[in-house]
Design an enzyme around this catalytic site. Structure first.
Site, PDB file in Angstrom:
ATOM      1  N   ASP A 142       0.724  -1.319  -0.129  1.00 49.24           N
ATOM      2  CA  ASP A 142       0.095  -0.234   0.033  1.00 49.24           C
ATOM      3  C   ASP A 142       0.818   1.349   0.072  1.00 49.24           C
ATOM      4  O   ASP A 142       0.511   2.256  -0.463  1.00 49.24           O
ATOM      5  CB  ASP A 142      -1.075   0.049   1.450  1.00 49.24           C
ATOM      6  CG  ASP A 142      -0.407  -0.691   2.496  1.00 49.24           C
ATOM      7  OD1 ASP A 142       0.958  -0.800   2.552  1.00 49.24           O
ATOM      8  OD2 ASP A 142      -1.334  -0.689   3.518  1.00 49.24           O
ATOM      9  N   GLU A 187       9.453 -10.335  -0.840  1.00 48.19           N
ATOM     10  CA  GLU A 187      10.462  -9.279  -0.735  1.00 48.19           C
ATOM     11  C   GLU A 187      11.821  -9.712  -0.826  1.00 48.19           C
ATOM     12  O   GLU A 187      12.729  -9.597  -1.465  1.00 48.19           O
ATOM     13  CB  GLU A 187      10.229  -8.200   0.358  1.00 48.19           C
ATOM     14  CG  GLU A 187       9.126  -7.354  -0.020  1.00 48.19           C
ATOM     15  CD  GLU A 187       7.735  -8.010   0.800  1.00 48.19           C
ATOM     16  OE1 GLU A 187       7.871  -9.277   1.232  1.00 48.19           O
ATOM     17  OE2 GLU A 187       6.669  -7.318   0.721  1.00 48.19           O
ATOM     18  N   HIS A 236      -0.478   0.640  10.156  1.00 51.82           N
ATOM     19  CA  HIS A 236      -0.086  -0.708  10.212  1.00 51.82           C
ATOM     20  C   HIS A 236       1.498  -0.875   9.553  1.00 51.82           C
ATOM     21  O   HIS A 236       2.028   0.146   8.761  1.00 51.82           O
ATOM     22  CB  HIS A 236      -1.116  -1.547   9.318  1.00 51.82           C
ATOM     23  CG  HIS A 236      -1.286  -0.837   7.913  1.00 51.82           C
ATOM     24  ND1 HIS A 236      -1.886   0.040   7.437  1.00 51.82           N
ATOM     25  CD2 HIS A 236      -0.904  -1.250   6.672  1.00 51.82           C
ATOM     26  CE1 HIS A 236      -1.909   0.542   6.240  1.00 51.82           C
ATOM     27  NE2 HIS A 236      -1.440  -0.233   5.701  1.00 51.82           N
ATOM     28  N   HIS A 237       1.760  -1.930   9.887  1.00 53.73           N
ATOM     29  CA  HIS A 237       3.422  -2.242   9.652  1.00 53.73           C
ATOM     30  C   HIS A 237       4.525  -1.709  10.457  1.00 53.73           C
ATOM     31  O   HIS A 237       5.666  -1.590  10.212  1.00 53.73           O
ATOM     32  CB  HIS A 237       3.974  -1.820   8.116  1.00 53.73           C
ATOM     33  CG  HIS A 237       3.046  -2.659   6.995  1.00 53.73           C
ATOM     34  ND1 HIS A 237       2.284  -3.777   7.179  1.00 53.73           N
ATOM     35  CD2 HIS A 237       2.748  -2.225   5.758  1.00 53.73           C
ATOM     36  CE1 HIS A 237       1.533  -4.220   6.158  1.00 53.73           C
ATOM     37  NE2 HIS A 237       1.778  -3.303   5.363  1.00 53.73           N
ATOM     38  N   GLY A 290      26.682 -16.752   1.809  1.00 54.88           N
ATOM     39  CA  GLY A 290      26.145 -18.263   2.079  1.00 54.88           C
ATOM     40  C   GLY A 290      24.888 -18.196   2.589  1.00 54.88           C
ATOM     41  O   GLY A 290      24.601 -19.046   3.376  1.00 54.88           O
ATOM     42  N   ASP A 320      18.113 -30.126  -2.684  1.00 51.06           N
ATOM     43  CA  ASP A 320      16.656 -30.047  -2.292  1.00 51.06           C
ATOM     44  C   ASP A 320      16.299 -29.129  -0.848  1.00 51.06           C
ATOM     45  O   ASP A 320      15.292 -28.907  -0.807  1.00 51.06           O
ATOM     46  CB  ASP A 320      16.176 -31.466  -2.157  1.00 51.06           C
ATOM     47  CG  ASP A 320      17.102 -32.259  -1.071  1.00 51.06           C
ATOM     48  OD1 ASP A 320      18.255 -31.873  -0.826  1.00 51.06           O
ATOM     49  OD2 ASP A 320      16.929 -33.426  -0.493  1.00 51.06           O
ATOM     50  N   ASN A 343      19.589 -35.115  -2.171  1.00 51.43           N
ATOM     51  CA  ASN A 343      20.324 -35.783  -1.178  1.00 51.43           C
ATOM     52  C   ASN A 343      19.727 -35.896   0.287  1.00 51.43           C
ATOM     53  O   ASN A 343      20.239 -35.965   1.039  1.00 51.43           O
ATOM     54  CB  ASN A 343      21.687 -35.445  -1.146  1.00 51.43           C
ATOM     55  CG  ASN A 343      22.071 -33.969  -1.033  1.00 51.43           C
ATOM     56  OD1 ASN A 343      20.742 -33.353  -0.563  1.00 51.43           O
ATOM     57  ND2 ASN A 343      23.243 -33.517  -1.417  1.00 51.43           N
ATOM     58  N   GLY A 401      17.967 -33.766   2.264  1.00 54.13           N
ATOM     59  CA  GLY A 401      18.109 -32.812   3.299  1.00 54.13           C
ATOM     60  C   GLY A 401      19.325 -31.992   3.001  1.00 54.13           C
ATOM     61  O   GLY A 401      20.055 -32.040   2.158  1.00 54.13           O
ATOM     62  N   GLU A 403      25.099 -29.520   6.174  1.00 52.32           N
ATOM     63  CA  GLU A 403      25.093 -29.455   7.659  1.00 52.32           C
ATOM     64  C   GLU A 403      25.612 -30.860   8.363  1.00 52.32           C
ATOM     65  O   GLU A 403      26.250 -31.060   9.199  1.00 52.32           O
ATOM     66  CB  GLU A 403      24.001 -29.023   8.075  1.00 52.32           C
ATOM     67  CG  GLU A 403      23.278 -27.668   7.516  1.00 52.32           C
ATOM     68  CD  GLU A 403      24.146 -26.452   7.812  1.00 52.32           C
ATOM     69  OE1 GLU A 403      24.920 -26.742   8.648  1.00 52.32           O
ATOM     70  OE2 GLU A 403      23.987 -25.662   7.115  1.00 52.32           O
TER      71      GLU A 403
END
Length: 588
Positions: free
Chosen positions: A40, A63, A127-128, A410, A446, A473, A475, A479
């Protein structure tokens, strides 16, 4: 009276709405697509986009994705990208992507539609906003560390000059800039005469300092374009970093390899560290760009950075831009007495033979080199943060391939919307400059894809034609290799990619033709041979099934730099870890 860019035909200065002035200037510096989400407080700003010939609106799903797309667009155009958000919620949503652009020195223009001046003065609970007496500029303040300049427009007087100043800073300092435009100032008239004069986007250079620094560099080299032209003239061995991959043609006679400290190809670390003088163009010694800080440089290393030069502890002023120094070096190199230096790549051993080379499954040791063989000149290749960002650097790319990954920042999920921006930029370059139309190759995982998958729908809507390789693979493998290899927090909710294109409103029959799945090497080879994949006319998705504990050797070797405990954990989990002192073996 008729006007051109707001200037009357009789030559007298006229005015244009502030919003249109902003978009005219942004278009003049090479931006043809504006990314963002309507809100808006930015709708009247968006109206003025349609007043500018050749400027198009590309709506995004959120965004964050818009800012990622602007980043990808900017990198491929070698210029700027632009997005629009609304007050508060929109600008904060984009901030993570803006931080990445700041970290990696990408020119992104962020236009924020703000609340009205009256709302701001009266601290109205619009608002916001946040709190019972909200400061409507608090979001602006939050972004100060993530930009190189900003125009906080609060009145019409001087607004045009502020717009010009900040756009110049975007290019001079190579980083994100902000424009904060209150909703009630969008349509106020501002002088348009300046639109007739192109902006000067060249950095201010101290010519004497540039001359002195350049001669000092050549004198130092003698004792023992652009960067590509400089490589030809100096004729000395050239190495690159993960982040610099692709800048220099990897088939060039003087190119050696990526030097990444310990996690370098066998023989590279020793070869690099035997050189007694190193010239670095653009130093960014982050952990992911220096092999976990294992890169070793001699004391007399010469650093040519964005705006200054360092030689043997001596540092120039800040008005010695890299571009000007490289230009001067190209002039001086022709007459300089540069010593002959043998390229060490001729003495390097062959790449180690992987113990899984005969596997019929798609493995990390196979896929990256195979993909590089399949690439074409002018391709833009995105390696998402994950195994792709560590695997693809090990492969030798063809000439004129543009490699993009967020080596330093990253942020997983970056690559998918950035590829959207890149594919639009490729179309721009073909249409407006006559460049060959390369392909956009997105290699993602993925796990990463789940964060920003919505933009595939936008690719279909915009009739784009990227080729999306999804490494399935199971997941977050990047990590898993760090910690918790089999812990549930590294699992993801699995997608059925067979239905993805149709879900995003591609025709069912077309979607069936554009989706491909490889469960082994033979199936992948069949897919790579298809004309629809080699010469795409619409979005292509290639799902590649891989083992969740298979990682690129560069990744496991970098994790190993953390110490014996890290090596032990990887081995116990089932990961292979290469012994960096060996040319053929892994640690047991």
């Amino acid at each position: 009276m008729a006007t051109t860019n707001g200037v009357a035909e009789n030559g007298h200065a006229s005015t244009v709405p502030l919003g249109r002035y902003l978009w005219e200037r942004i278009h003049q510096i090479g931006v043809n697509h504006i990314f963002g989400v309507p809100g808006d407080f930015n709708l009247t700003l968006l109206d003025h986009i349609y007043d500018v010939d050749g400027l198009d609106w590309v709506g995004n799903t959120n965004e964050l994705n818009a800012a990622y797309a602007a980043d990808g667009y900017a990198r491929v155009k070698n210029g700027a990208g632009c997005l629009v958000t609304t007050h508060g919620v929109g600008e904060l949503s984009a901030l993570n992507a803006i931080a990445g652009s700041m970290t990696e020195q990408v020119k992104v223009i962020h236009v924020v539609g703000q609340t009205s001046l009256k709302m701001q003065r009266n601290r109205m609970m619009i608002h916001h906003s946040i709190g019972f007496s909200p400061d409507h500029q608090m979001f602006n303040h939050a972004a100060r560390a993530f930009r190189v300049a900003a125009a906080e427009i609060q009145k019409a007087e001087g607004a045009a000059e502020e717009i010009d100043r900040v756009l110049r800073e975007c290019f001079v300092k190579s980083g994100p800039v902000y424009f904060f435009v209150p909703i009630d100032l969008v349509d106020v008239p501002v002088p348009s005469e300046a639109l007739q004069t192109p902006l000067n986007l060249e950095p201010e250079a101290d010519s004497q300092a540039v001359e002195y620094a350049s001669k000092a560099i050549m004198d130092t080299i003698s004792s023992i374009a652009d960067a590509k032209q400089l490589v030809d003239k100096l004729a000395i061995p050239v190495y690159t970093s993960n982040m610099g991959k692709g800048i220099i043609d990897e088939t060039h006679e003087h190119y050696v390899d990526i030097y990444n400290g310990g996690p370098s190809r066998p023989g590279i670390e020793k070869a690099f560290e035997q050189h007694d003088l190193i010239l670095i163009l653009g130093n960014l010694p982050s952990d992911t760009n220096s092999g976990g800080f294992t890169r070793h440089l001699p004391p007399n290393t010469i650093y040519v950075n964005s705006h200054h030069v360092e030689i043997k502890g001596w540092k120039t002023s800040s008005k010695v831009p890299l571009k000007a120094v490289i230009k001067k070096l190209n002039e001086l190199a022709s007459s300089a007495k540069i010593p002959k230096v043998e390229n060490p790549k001729h003495k390097l051993s062959e790449r180690p033979l992987e113990d899984d080379r005969d596997s019929k499954e798609v493995t990390q040791s196979y896929i990256w080199h195979r993909m590089a063989e399949w690439m074409q000149p002018h391709d833009v290749v995105f390696g998402e943060t994950g195994t792709a960002a560590f695997g693809l650097p090990d492969a030798t790319f063809p000439k004129d391939v543009n490699w993009i990954t967020q080596t330093y920042y990253g942020s997983i999920g970056y690559a998918t919307p950035a590829a959207l921006g890149a594919d639009l930029a490729l179309s721009d370059l073909t249409k407006h400059r006559g460049d060959p139309r390369g392909r956009t190759l997105l290699v993602t995982g993925d796990g990463s894809m789940m964060l920003t998958v919505q933009e595939i729908g936008n690719m279909i809507k915009q009739k784009l034609q990227p080729i999306i390789f999804v490494i399935n693979n199971a997941g977050y493998t990047i990590e898993r290799v760090i910690h918790g290899a089999r812990c549930s927090y590294n699992d993801i909710v699995p997608f059925n990619y067979t239905h993805m294109l149709q879900f995003f409103n591609m025709d069912e029959s077309e979607a069936n033709k554009c989706f491909h799945k490889a469960t082994n090497k033979a199936e992948l080879e069949e897919i790579l041979a298809k004309d629809s994949v080699n010469n795409p006319k619409s979005v292509q998705v290639v799902e590649i099934m891989m083992d969740m504990l298979d990682v690129p050797w560069r990744l496991s070797t970098q994790i190993a730099t953390r110490g014996p405990e890290a090596v032990k954990e990887m081995k116990e989990a089932g990961f292979k870890v290469r012994d960096p002192t060996s040319t053929s073996s892994y640690w047991n």
